[in-house]
Design a protein around this motif. Structure first.
Motif, PDB file in Angstrom:
ATOM      1  N   HIS A  21     -40.583 -41.451   6.682  1.00  0.00           N
ATOM      2  CA  HIS A  21     -41.083 -40.336   5.909  1.00  0.00           C
ATOM      3  C   HIS A  21     -39.801 -39.252   6.164  1.00  0.00           C
ATOM      4  O   HIS A  21     -39.577 -39.339   7.384  1.00  0.00           O
ATOM      5  CB  HIS A  21     -42.421 -39.754   6.424  1.00  0.00           C
ATOM      6  N   ARG A  22     -39.732 -38.301   5.067  1.00  0.00           N
ATOM      7  CA  ARG A  22     -38.861 -37.411   6.289  1.00  0.00           C
ATOM      8  C   ARG A  22     -39.086 -36.789   7.122  1.00  0.00           C
ATOM      9  O   ARG A  22     -38.220 -35.635   7.146  1.00  0.00           O
ATOM     10  CB  ARG A  22     -38.607 -36.898   4.168  1.00  0.00           C
ATOM     11  N   SER A  40     -50.478 -45.522  -5.393  1.00  0.00           N
ATOM     12  CA  SER A  40     -49.068 -46.285  -4.689  1.00  0.00           C
ATOM     13  C   SER A  40     -48.806 -45.760  -2.988  1.00  0.00           C
ATOM     14  O   SER A  40     -47.557 -46.003  -2.699  1.00  0.00           O
ATOM     15  CB  SER A  40     -48.113 -45.979  -4.743  1.00  0.00           C
ATOM     16  N   GLY A  55     -42.484 -42.858   2.991  1.00  0.00           N
ATOM     17  CA  GLY A  55     -42.452 -42.409   1.452  1.00  0.00           C
ATOM     18  C   GLY A  55     -41.751 -43.501   1.106  1.00  0.00           C
ATOM     19  O   GLY A  55     -41.632 -44.884   1.698  1.00  0.00           O
ATOM     20  N   ARG A  56     -41.932 -43.628  -0.155  1.00  0.00           N
ATOM     21  CA  ARG A  56     -41.630 -44.337  -1.042  1.00  0.00           C
ATOM     22  C   ARG A  56     -40.318 -44.657  -1.459  1.00  0.00           C
ATOM     23  O   ARG A  56     -39.936 -46.571  -1.200  1.00  0.00           O
ATOM     24  CB  ARG A  56     -42.431 -43.967  -3.193  1.00  0.00           C
ATOM     25  N   SER A  57     -39.706 -44.454  -1.218  1.00  0.00           N
ATOM     26  CA  SER A  57     -38.121 -44.434  -1.425  1.00  0.00           C
ATOM     27  C   SER A  57     -37.703 -45.421  -0.104  1.00  0.00           C
ATOM     28  O   SER A  57     -36.805 -45.989   0.346  1.00  0.00           O
ATOM     29  CB  SER A  57     -37.090 -43.593  -1.520  1.00  0.00           C
ATOM     30  N   ARG A  58     -38.931 -44.882   1.493  1.00  0.00           N
ATOM     31  CA  ARG A  58     -38.850 -45.955   2.644  1.00  0.00           C
ATOM     32  C   ARG A  58     -39.383 -47.077   2.537  1.00  0.00           C
ATOM     33  O   ARG A  58     -38.751 -47.859   3.882  1.00  0.00           O
ATOM     34  CB  ARG A  58     -38.314 -44.726   3.702  1.00  0.00           C
ATOM     35  N   PRO A  60     -38.815 -50.008   1.007  1.00  0.00           N
ATOM     36  CA  PRO A  60     -38.398 -51.257   0.974  1.00  0.00           C
ATOM     37  C   PRO A  60     -37.846 -51.357   2.069  1.00  0.00           C
ATOM     38  O   PRO A  60     -37.283 -52.190   2.692  1.00  0.00           O
ATOM     39  CB  PRO A  60     -36.815 -51.661  -0.203  1.00  0.00           C
TER      40      PRO A  60
END
Length: 68
Positions: A21-22, A40, A55-58, A60
């Motif tokens: 996460h950021r 989600s 975080g969603r971008s993290r 995968p």
């Protein structure tokens, strides 16, 4: 700690740390499980029971690292 501070810390820590996460860096060996929540949203549950958001971008990258 600022975004720049975490980026710097991430570079200094051993490779078994992952940015989830950021605002959070965690050691992969401390992650007990990934927990799916409403919508989600995903969190990690650490061995001590602490839950932290992912975080969603993290997600995968985290999944790939957990499989390795």
């Amino acid at each position: 700690m600022s975004e720049t501070g975490l980026e710097r810390l991430e570079q200094l820590l051993p490779t078994d740390f992952v940015r989830i996460h950021r605002s959070y860096l965690v050691r992969t060996t401390d992650i007990r499980e990934l927990v799916a929540s409403e919508g989600s949203r995903t969190a990690v549950e650490l061995r001590d029971g602490t839950r932290l958001p992912v975080g969603r971008s993290r997600l995968p990258v985290l999944r790939k690292r957990r499989e390795a």
